[in-house]
Each structure stands twice: as structure tokens, then as C-alpha cells.
Design a protein around this motif. Structure first.
Motif, mmCIF file in Angstrom:
data_model
loop_
_atom_site.group_PDB
_atom_site.id
_atom_site.type_symbol
_atom_site.label_atom_id
_atom_site.label_comp_id
_atom_site.label_asym_id
_atom_site.label_seq_id
_atom_site.Cartn_x
_atom_site.Cartn_y
_atom_site.Cartn_z
ATOM 1 N N LEU A 152 0.183 3.622 0.873
ATOM 2 C CA LEU A 152 0.198 4.486 -0.297
ATOM 3 C C LEU A 152 -0.641 5.709 0.045
ATOM 4 O O LEU A 152 -1.842 5.608 0.292
ATOM 5 N N VAL A 153 0.024 6.870 0.097
ATOM 6 C CA VAL A 153 -0.581 8.080 0.631
ATOM 7 C C VAL A 153 -0.618 9.165 -0.443
ATOM 8 O O VAL A 153 0.340 9.343 -1.185
ATOM 9 N N GLY A 154 -1.735 9.871 -0.498
ATOM 10 C CA GLY A 154 -1.850 10.991 -1.424
ATOM 11 C C GLY A 154 -3.219 11.624 -1.328
ATOM 12 O O GLY A 154 -4.159 11.026 -0.802
ATOM 13 N N ARG A 155 -3.334 12.836 -1.844
ATOM 14 C CA ARG A 155 -4.629 13.523 -1.833
ATOM 15 C C ARG A 155 -5.606 12.831 -2.786
ATOM 16 O O ARG A 155 -5.225 11.996 -3.603
ATOM 17 N N ASN A 156 -6.865 13.212 -2.703
ATOM 18 C CA ASN A 156 -7.867 12.684 -3.618
ATOM 19 C C ASN A 156 -7.439 12.955 -5.058
ATOM 20 O O ASN A 156 -7.053 14.073 -5.401
ATOM 21 N N GLY A 157 -7.507 11.919 -5.890
ATOM 22 C CA GLY A 157 -7.131 12.077 -7.283
ATOM 23 C C GLY A 157 -5.656 11.892 -7.569
ATOM 24 O O GLY A 157 -5.223 12.038 -8.718
ATOM 25 N N ALA A 158 -4.874 11.528 -6.550
ATOM 26 C CA ALA A 158 -3.433 11.382 -6.750
ATOM 27 C C ALA A 158 -3.083 10.129 -7.538
ATOM 28 O O ALA A 158 -1.995 10.045 -8.121
ATOM 29 N N GLY A 159 -3.979 9.135 -7.541
ATOM 30 C CA GLY A 159 -3.722 7.911 -8.294
ATOM 31 C C GLY A 159 -3.599 6.665 -7.445
ATOM 32 O O GLY A 159 -3.118 5.628 -7.919
ATOM 33 N N ARG B 72 -6.159 8.252 7.059
ATOM 34 C CA ARG B 72 -6.130 8.656 8.456
ATOM 35 C C ARG B 72 -4.688 8.652 8.961
ATOM 36 O O ARG B 72 -4.024 7.621 8.988
ATOM 37 N N LEU B 73 -4.214 9.824 9.375
ATOM 38 C CA LEU B 73 -2.819 9.978 9.776
ATOM 39 C C LEU B 73 -2.465 9.056 10.935
ATOM 40 O O LEU B 73 -1.389 8.432 10.941
ATOM 41 N N ASP B 74 -3.357 8.931 11.928
ATOM 42 C CA ASP B 74 -3.051 8.096 13.088
ATOM 43 C C ASP B 74 -2.887 6.633 12.695
ATOM 44 O O ASP B 74 -2.008 5.931 13.189
ATOM 45 N N ALA C 274 2.119 1.574 9.417
ATOM 46 C CA ALA C 274 3.029 1.517 8.266
ATOM 47 C C ALA C 274 4.473 1.249 8.656
ATOM 48 O O ALA C 274 4.995 1.823 9.600
ATOM 49 N N ASP C 275 5.112 0.367 7.883
ATOM 50 C CA ASP C 275 6.569 0.217 7.945
ATOM 51 C C ASP C 275 7.229 1.197 6.985
ATOM 52 O O ASP C 275 8.316 1.714 7.262
ATOM 53 N N HIS C 276 6.550 1.443 5.851
ATOM 54 C CA HIS C 276 7.008 2.435 4.878
ATOM 55 C C HIS C 276 5.785 3.162 4.318
ATOM 56 O O HIS C 276 4.681 2.605 4.294
ATOM 57 N N VAL C 277 6.004 4.384 3.861
ATOM 58 C CA VAL C 277 4.949 5.160 3.214
ATOM 59 C C VAL C 277 5.463 5.641 1.863
ATOM 60 O O VAL C 277 6.554 6.225 1.776
ATOM 61 N N ALA C 278 4.689 5.382 0.811
ATOM 62 C CA ALA C 278 4.991 5.906 -0.515
ATOM 63 C C ALA C 278 4.112 7.129 -0.745
ATOM 64 O O ALA C 278 2.882 7.044 -0.661
ATOM 65 N N LEU C 279 4.736 8.263 -0.999
ATOM 66 C CA LEU C 279 4.035 9.534 -1.161
ATOM 67 C C LEU C 279 3.705 9.741 -2.633
ATOM 68 O O LEU C 279 4.604 9.919 -3.470
ATOM 69 N N LEU D 178 4.577 14.055 6.087
ATOM 70 C CA LEU D 178 3.522 13.084 5.832
ATOM 71 C C LEU D 178 2.167 13.755 5.760
ATOM 72 O O LEU D 178 1.366 13.516 4.837
ATOM 73 N N ALA D 179 1.871 14.627 6.721
ATOM 74 C CA ALA D 179 0.569 15.300 6.784
ATOM 75 C C ALA D 179 0.334 16.150 5.555
ATOM 76 O O ALA D 179 -0.811 16.309 5.105
#
Length: 231
Positions: A32-39, A190-192, A198-203, A225-226
Motif C-alpha cells: 500500500l503506497v502513498g505520500r504522507n497523509g494519504a491514508g 522505500r522504492l527498492d 511486492a506482487d501488487h501495489v495499491a496506489l 510508482l515513484a
């Protein structure tokens, strides 16, 4: 399979999540990926029943987790390692692991298995949790969650602030959970690490899911992703 369908949640009148939907399958790691405060942390708390839902539902297999009191959710196989670890500092390593094992009381071998995964905890077995290093505390928090023999494991930035050797130990344990058929939901910045695990990423952006990326899509479009990481 863990499934979120149209989940909206927040704190009091402050809504954070808006119709969040995704699936975490057995034997896969979903980041689960997102900026600070994304939830991101709010999403994990909603899964655990620590926040009441404004809409939607959370299910694990045939069980509607969102209809249960929060203290019942772990009994259905959901392990949670929160940001900040939340250990019982005055209790020993052994006692913290025993707390985790209470939900899975018939399994007498699970503690030995945890100690084989994290040998450092065996060395500190009778030591109080609040005297451990940050990395050792993170191992203990993860070990406590693993004592449930979970179907789903929720990890909130488990490698944050750790030295490289301890990051490897935490990542190896996460991969081991996947190999054992556990569905892992991992919050990671951390992107690396995301690309490796990850098998999947939820943005996640502003409390909404903006897309789900597969491993092959991450490899072919790393800029997308980045763009969802960072401040």
C-alpha cells in the motif's frame, strides 16, 4: 482472501478514506503506497476494526470483519504490526510472544519457530521489551503477530529507521510469510523494497485508490510508482 469494498473511514467528522477497494490474496504481498497523509495507516486500522467504517465492508474469506468488535478480528487470523510497534514494554520477550500466542492457544511450537526466524529474540528471551534496541523491538512486534499463525499479516512500515542487516531480517520474514500462504498487506515507502517484495501495489492518494499495479507494470513503468512516494 482479504477484500475491502468501498471502505470509507476517518476520525470523528474528518473523513480520510473514500471508497477504498482492493484485494490481498493468499501467498501474495500487496504494498500500500502513498505520500504522507494519504491514508495508509488509516486503512490498516480500518481493517483491524480500530476505526468505525462510514461505508463499505472488510471481509476475510466468508467472514465480514467489519461487523466484528476489534478484539475479535485477530481471532479470525489477522495479525497486525503497527507503526511504533506497541509492545508491552514491562514484559519480557517471552511474555510478549505468549500474549500473541493466546489467540492460537493450542499451538505450542509457534514460539520455537519464531525464535528460529529471529535468533536475536532467543538471545533476549528473558529481557524486558523496553530494553531492546529498535530493530529487536521490531522483530518482537512481528514475531508476536506471527504467533497467531495469521491468514493475513498487516505491516505498517516495519523497516523504518532500521539498520541494513535488520531490514534484511524483517524482509526475509515477510517473504517467508508469503511462502507459507499468508496474504501480506505492507505499507512501505522505500522504492527498492517495494520493487523487490511486492506482487501488487495499491496506489493511495488523498484517501482514494488511484490504481493497482502488478509486478510487471512496476518494472515497465517505475516513474508511475515513484510519483506516489515521498512528501
Amino acid at each position: 482472501m482479504l477484500r475491502l469494498e468501498g471502505v470509507s473511514a476517518g476520525y470523528g467528522r474528518a473523513q480520510v478514506l473514500r471508497e477504498v477497494s482492493f484485494e490481498a490474496k493468499a501467498g501474495e504481498i500487496l504494498c500500500l503506497v502513498g505520500r504522507n497523509g494519504a491514508g495508509k495507516t488509516t486503512t490498516l486500522k480500518a481493517i483491524m476494526g480500530l476505526l468505525p467504517l462510514m461505508a463499505g465492508n472488510v471481509t476475510l474469506e466468508e467472514t465480514v470483519l467489519s461487523s466484528l468488535p476489534a478484539h475479535f478480528v485477530p481471532r479470525h487470523g489477522v495479525g497486525y504490526v503497527p507503526q511504533g510497534r506497541r509492545l508491552f514494554g514491562a514484559l519480557t520477550v517471552a511474555e510478549n510472544l505468549e500474549v500473541g500466542r493466546l489467540t492460537n492457544g493450542k499451538d505450542r511450537l509457534v514460539v520455537e519457530e519464531i525464535l528460529s526466524i529471529f535468533p536475536r529474540l532467543a538471545e533476549r528471551f528473558r529481557q524486558r521489551a523496553n530494553t531492546l534496541s529498535g530493530g529487536e523491538q521490531q522483530m518482537l512486534a512481528m514475531g508476536r503477530a506471527m504467533c497467531l499463525r495469521p491468514k493475513v499479516l498487516l505491516l505498517d512500515e516495519p523497516t523504518e529507521g532500521l539498520q541494513p542487516s535488520l531490514i534484511v531480517a524483517i524482509q526475509d520474514a515477510t517473504i517467508r510469510m508469503r511462502e507459507q500462504g499468508v496474504a501480506v498487506v505492507l505499507v512501505e515507502q522505500r522504492l527498492d523494497a517495494i520493487v523487490e517484495l511486492a506482487d501488487h501495489v495499491a496506489l493511495l492518494e488523498n484517501g482514494r485508490i488511484r490504481g493497482i499495479m502488478t509486478r510487471s507494470e512496476m518494472a515497465s513503468n517505475p516513474k508511475k510508482l515513484a510519483s506516489h512516494l515521498g512528501v
